[in-house]
Design a protein around this motif. Sequence first.
Motif, PDB file in Angstrom:
ATOM      1  N   THR A 486       6.107  10.315 -13.685  1.00 43.68           N
ATOM      2  CA  THR A 486       5.268   9.991 -12.526  1.00 43.68           C
ATOM      3  C   THR A 486       3.827  10.346 -12.839  1.00 43.68           C
ATOM      4  N   ILE A 487       2.932   9.379 -12.673  1.00 47.93           N
ATOM      5  CA  ILE A 487       1.514   9.623 -12.962  1.00 47.93           C
ATOM      6  C   ILE A 487       0.680   9.644 -11.688  1.00 47.93           C
ATOM      7  N   PHE A 488       1.267   9.196 -10.556  1.00 52.21           N
ATOM      8  CA  PHE A 488       0.489   9.156  -9.328  1.00 52.21           C
ATOM      9  C   PHE A 488       1.429   8.997  -8.131  1.00 52.21           C
ATOM     10  N   THR A 489       1.180   9.763  -7.090  1.00 53.36           N
ATOM     11  CA  THR A 489       1.886   9.568  -5.813  1.00 53.36           C
ATOM     12  C   THR A 489       0.882   9.726  -4.683  1.00 53.36           C
ATOM     13  N   GLN A 490       1.129   9.008  -3.584  1.00 58.23           N
ATOM     14  CA  GLN A 490       0.293   9.166  -2.397  1.00 58.23           C
ATOM     15  C   GLN A 490       1.117   8.748  -1.185  1.00 58.23           C
ATOM     16  N   ALA A 491       0.992   9.543  -0.122  1.00 62.72           N
ATOM     17  CA  ALA A 491       1.683   9.218   1.128  1.00 62.72           C
ATOM     18  C   ALA A 491       0.668   9.230   2.256  1.00 62.72           C
ATOM     19  N   GLY A 492       0.933   8.456   3.304  1.00 58.88           N
ATOM     20  CA  GLY A 492       0.014   8.413   4.428  1.00 58.88           C
ATOM     21  C   GLY A 492       0.556   7.546   5.546  1.00 58.88           C
ATOM     22  N   THR A 493      -0.328   7.250   6.490  1.00 57.46           N
ATOM     23  CA  THR A 493       0.050   6.443   7.651  1.00 57.46           C
ATOM     24  C   THR A 493      -0.887   5.257   7.755  1.00 57.46           C
ATOM     25  N   LEU A 494      -0.319   4.080   8.046  1.00 55.79           N
ATOM     26  CA  LEU A 494      -1.101   2.870   8.232  1.00 55.79           C
ATOM     27  C   LEU A 494      -1.012   2.421   9.680  1.00 55.79           C
ATOM     28  N   ASN A 495      -2.131   2.036  10.220  1.00 52.31           N
ATOM     29  CA  ASN A 495      -2.153   1.485  11.565  1.00 52.31           C
ATOM     30  C   ASN A 495      -2.213  -0.036  11.504  1.00 52.31           C
ATOM     31  N   GLY A 499      -6.226  -2.583   6.469  1.00 55.14           N
ATOM     32  CA  GLY A 499      -5.799  -2.614   5.071  1.00 55.14           C
ATOM     33  C   GLY A 499      -6.270  -1.356   4.385  1.00 55.14           C
ATOM     34  N   GLN A 500      -5.699  -1.064   3.244  1.00 57.58           N
ATOM     35  CA  GLN A 500      -6.065   0.182   2.581  1.00 57.58           C
ATOM     36  C   GLN A 500      -5.948  -0.006   1.068  1.00 57.58           C
ATOM     37  N   SER A 501      -6.847   0.622   0.328  1.00 61.07           N
ATOM     38  CA  SER A 501      -6.819   0.562  -1.118  1.00 61.07           C
ATOM     39  C   SER A 501      -6.832   1.981  -1.664  1.00 61.07           C
ATOM     40  N   VAL A 502      -5.909   2.275  -2.570  1.00 60.69           N
ATOM     41  CA  VAL A 502      -5.850   3.597  -3.195  1.00 60.69           C
ATOM     42  C   VAL A 502      -5.914   3.412  -4.702  1.00 60.69           C
ATOM     43  N   SER A 503      -6.433   4.412  -5.410  1.00 57.55           N
ATOM     44  CA  SER A 503      -6.699   4.278  -6.844  1.00 57.55           C
ATOM     45  C   SER A 503      -5.990   5.357  -7.632  1.00 57.55           C
ATOM     46  N   PHE A 504      -5.741   5.039  -8.929  1.00 64.69           N
ATOM     47  CA  PHE A 504      -5.234   6.040  -9.870  1.00 64.69           C
ATOM     48  C   PHE A 504      -5.647   5.590 -11.269  1.00 64.69           C
ATOM     49  N   THR A 505      -5.639   6.537 -12.216  1.00 62.02           N
ATOM     50  CA  THR A 505      -6.119   6.279 -13.567  1.00 62.02           C
ATOM     51  C   THR A 505      -4.949   6.225 -14.537  1.00 62.02           C
ATOM     52  N   THR A 518       8.206   2.287   2.704  1.00 62.23           N
ATOM     53  CA  THR A 518       7.841   2.524   4.097  1.00 62.23           C
ATOM     54  C   THR A 518       9.085   2.965   4.857  1.00 62.23           C
ATOM     55  N   GLU A 519       8.872   3.379   6.107  1.00 57.61           N
ATOM     56  CA  GLU A 519      10.007   3.824   6.919  1.00 57.61           C
ATOM     57  C   GLU A 519      10.932   2.665   7.276  1.00 57.61           C
ATOM     58  N   ALA A 520      10.362   1.471   7.457  1.00 59.38           N
ATOM     59  CA  ALA A 520      11.176   0.343   7.907  1.00 59.38           C
ATOM     60  C   ALA A 520      11.423  -0.618   6.743  1.00 59.38           C
ATOM     61  N   THR A 521      10.468  -1.477   6.476  1.00 61.64           N
ATOM     62  CA  THR A 521      10.620  -2.465   5.408  1.00 61.64           C
ATOM     63  C   THR A 521       9.626  -2.175   4.304  1.00 61.64           C
ATOM     64  N   GLU A 522       9.861  -2.832   3.153  1.00 56.50           N
ATOM     65  CA  GLU A 522       8.924  -2.677   2.031  1.00 56.50           C
ATOM     66  C   GLU A 522       7.568  -3.234   2.429  1.00 56.50           C
ATOM     67  N   LEU A 523       6.540  -2.576   1.997  1.00 62.31           N
ATOM     68  CA  LEU A 523       5.185  -2.954   2.375  1.00 62.31           C
ATOM     69  C   LEU A 523       4.630  -3.976   1.380  1.00 62.31           C
ATOM     70  N   ALA A 524       3.949  -5.002   1.871  1.00 67.59           N
ATOM     71  CA  ALA A 524       3.323  -5.995   0.994  1.00 67.59           C
ATOM     72  C   ALA A 524       2.093  -5.381   0.342  1.00 67.59           C
ATOM     73  N   TYR A 565       3.918   5.412   4.792  1.00 67.51           N
ATOM     74  CA  TYR A 565       4.186   4.782   3.493  1.00 67.51           C
ATOM     75  C   TYR A 565       4.085   5.835   2.393  1.00 67.51           C
ATOM     76  N   GLN A 566       4.625   5.480   1.235  1.00 65.09           N
ATOM     77  CA  GLN A 566       4.514   6.320   0.041  1.00 65.09           C
ATOM     78  C   GLN A 566       4.331   5.408  -1.177  1.00 65.09           C
ATOM     79  N   ILE A 567       3.324   5.696  -1.990  1.00 56.79           N
ATOM     80  CA  ILE A 567       3.085   4.956  -3.237  1.00 56.79           C
ATOM     81  C   ILE A 567       3.513   5.833  -4.401  1.00 56.79           C
ATOM     82  N   VAL A 568       4.293   5.246  -5.324  1.00 53.19           N
ATOM     83  CA  VAL A 568       4.725   5.960  -6.522  1.00 53.19           C
ATOM     84  C   VAL A 568       4.375   5.093  -7.733  1.00 53.19           C
TER      85      VAL A 568
END
Length: 1007
Positions: A486-495, A499-505, A518-524, A565-568
């Motif tokens: 694992t090189i990057f993880t991020q969790a948060g809440t979307l309203n 839209g939201q953009s997150v970065s990693f190197t 996501t809690e319900a369905t996969e996020l686009a 949501y959670q990004i891995v």
Amino acid sequence: DTRIIRDVVDLGPYEFQAGVIPDPTAPEGSRELPPTDADRQVIPCLREFQFGTQVSTRPDGYRSGRIEFNLPITRHYGNFGDDNQHFTRLVDQQAYLTLRVFDLDPLQRNEVWVNDCRLQTQLLGLNNRWNEITIQFPSNCLNFPNAPSLPSDLNKNDIPNDTRLNPADNTITVVVDQHNRGYKSHVAWATITVGGVRPVIYLHGFDPECANDRTRALGKIREYLDNDRIPNLGARNDGAKSIDNQVRDLALAYREMQRIYGLRPASARGVADPDRILLLGHSMGGLTGRRFINLQHSNGNPLVEQFVALATPNMGSSIAWLAINFCNVGARYSLSEDYVQKIFNPANDLTRSWYSWATQYNDSELSSEHMTSIAAVAILAGITGDNDGVVSASNTFDLSYDRNVLFECYIGRNDEENCTAYFDGVLHNKIVFFRSVYNALKHRMGIGQIVTSREALGSPAPITPATEAQVAEIAPAQEDAAEFATIFTQAGTLNAGTGQSVSFTVDPMRELLVSVRTEATELAFALRSPSGTLTQAEGGFVGVANPEVGTWQVVLAAPSQTTNYQIVAEGDADLVITSDSQAQIVRGTSGQLAVIVRDGTIGRSGLNVTGQVRLPGAATPSTITFSPDPLQSGRYVASVNPSELGPILALVQISGQRASGASFTRETLLASLAIAGGIIDPNFREVAGEDSSNDGLYNRLQVTLRLNLPSANTYQVSAGLQRIADGQGFAASETSVNGITGNTTVTLSFDGSYLGALNFNEQVRLAFVQVSAEDGTVLDVRSHVGANFTLQSSQFQRPLLRATISEATPVDLDGNGRFDELVFTGQFITEVADSFTIEANLIDPQGQPFSFSVQTQTLAAGTHVLRIPFRGLDIAAHGQSGVFTLSDVVLMPQTREDIEPLRLQNAFSTAELQSSAFAEAARLTLASNISVARAVVHVLPETSNYVFAQGQEITLEVIKLDETVNFLGWRVDGNLVTTPTLTITMDRNRTVEALFPQTVYLPLIRR
């Protein structure tokens, strides 16, 4: 079945024996019966020097009397001259007629005729069975085609497409025992096999002045071949372009030879083996020939039987950088040692010669029995040189073929070769004039050597790859197994509605996996690379192979409600091994060979760095051990002491333990670390611009070096500029120094208008620096000198034609929801007024061109916004989705020959495009079973690739070039249609075949 091969036998006068032949009126079952499987007796695929025809597959072909048919010879064998005095030099004296015949009774007496020659032979075989019989007969019984008339100035002109070989008809007659009419036989097919000489294609090499205008000329080679009556053709290759561009020119020459000499490729219908050629490449043309053979061989199409590389720099050559014309930068880069290594030894295999005959597709080697290198050296006053003024013999002989030839030119000797008359200081350019060199070519290539009919009748000796390298000096490397971390993880809440953009190197790695949960369905979401390319996720997941190093972004699209949501992001970390760019070693002294090891996100431990190193002049590699550099983490050094100038090859192997504790082994080839001679100061370099016109823009770039010259002689100094980002060289300069001993400075000058046309702002360095003696001997060479510096094109004078492509837009012309065009828009600046031709290629996501755009525009001096359109039908029919690239853009003035055309490579790339979004297309596959020299199919409306809009109506008609042709009808998607003109609707992909009787299987050439 039986196969009987008989010589021509004179059976004497016919003797009829009454009462032996069965009565034809006797009851069925004891008499002559037709074959029941005639429809399966299809002519086999033809070999080289073999021609055939299907005679009859129908039961009514079983008959008595005369069975007569035409069997054309469709290949040019050479110019026989008046009264055929050269016939025996070009054609085997014996030919073979093979017949597939049903029912040969033991006492049946037949006659077989070829044209006016009666073959006095008894057809022996089995009664009421199929027989395959081969009869030998004199080849002068046959009719052979004459070559078509070619342009008077062939060197400077293409051969028109309608210039084609007209086949020569040969009438075959089988007379089924006409004295006893009770006998019947059936001939299903027939072939004629007659051996001859193979044609020769030759091509020239590098053009330093960009002056050849795609000429076919190569010294006296054509004159010598014509005198020997050998079919030959020069390739109109552009020696100022890259090797791959010249490969296309060579392929065009082979296609021309197909048309005018009737050669059949392996792709031709009914052909088992391609008609092979002999290939000669001079200088850079030898590299082009090698590349052409590799591409053909790896595609299972070995077209070249024998190949000679004449004075070819098989290890590459830095001397090409002395030619500083803008137009030949492609050729100069193709001749660099690094580029030659990449295309001929991409597997980084040190067990074979570095520039050995490996193809980049199947990593096989062609047998050296089919290849020769010829080098030339000059001998003056008894002293033998080691080069021809441009290329050394050791460079030419690097491939170590079994049959290499050294041509020695004695300067001053008044012999029949008259070497003195031809030698003007550059033997390299004159070697193609010598008769003795041509005689060596004849011997090595087999020029004028007849392939016998018996050889052609049996299985030909194909060019086959070697089974493996002869000596495995280094064990093959084991690939480091995938290990994701694992090189990057991020969790948060979307309203909702955001839209939201997150970065990693990303560090160096081979694979990148990103998922969003996501809690319900996969996020686009989509993944944006450091260069801006978007990759859409499917099902909440996306994967990328060999990802770019740098900062990546996950671009999220908000769902319909608030959600967590959670990004891995996970990566398979790579282990990158590179040479230390500062490592340059002086000949005759001990120096450090340095490598840098960069680990990815997974830490490894216990690294052991070893290697195999081949020093200049060494026949085999030697083993070295690298030690950690205490002053720089990740840097490892080893000591070497070279005795000669040249490149170092190092196969570096690293072993150790992964973070999991498992062991691993990785290796890589580091090619061409410089070995220097101690004349060039590697650290001193001054850069300045020259503004001679006082307009605020530099017209020249001046670079100053410091040298320590050993004596007051004349020296040649050359160097080039190299991009740091991709390692490509892009400019070159040379000068001379005379009469100076010891420390001095020398200034190299680079053309400012060329630098201004590059349109970049990049880090560059002075590279490929070389000092040579007056006789061409290299005294010192450096891969680079001094520190990097920034080069800004905006500081230099601009060329008269400039362009920037800024946009790519799919266009729906008819409003039906599908795109009809893909239009690229750009700003074109012309400092002169003229009528211009604008050409461009559209490149698919796999890097292959598939659609072409051309237009003519009359432009005034100034700035213009121009559109470059491509058909949406081409994109839809091509069926690939992804990023498309506009490339090979050419803006060419039509009347101003003094102005250099504008050329842009990889000018602009689109966003992700789906082929299904473009206008629905239907492709027509068109075939014919007759030679295009006799009839062609005309399709309206005309297209270049037979791609039409779905639902479009098209018309096909046959145009007879031979009025004796009998057109039978069409086979449309398997259904027979007998109308002379065919009209169909392209509501789907359609297949149409034009049908003719007595088929000769030849390739269809679309007109």
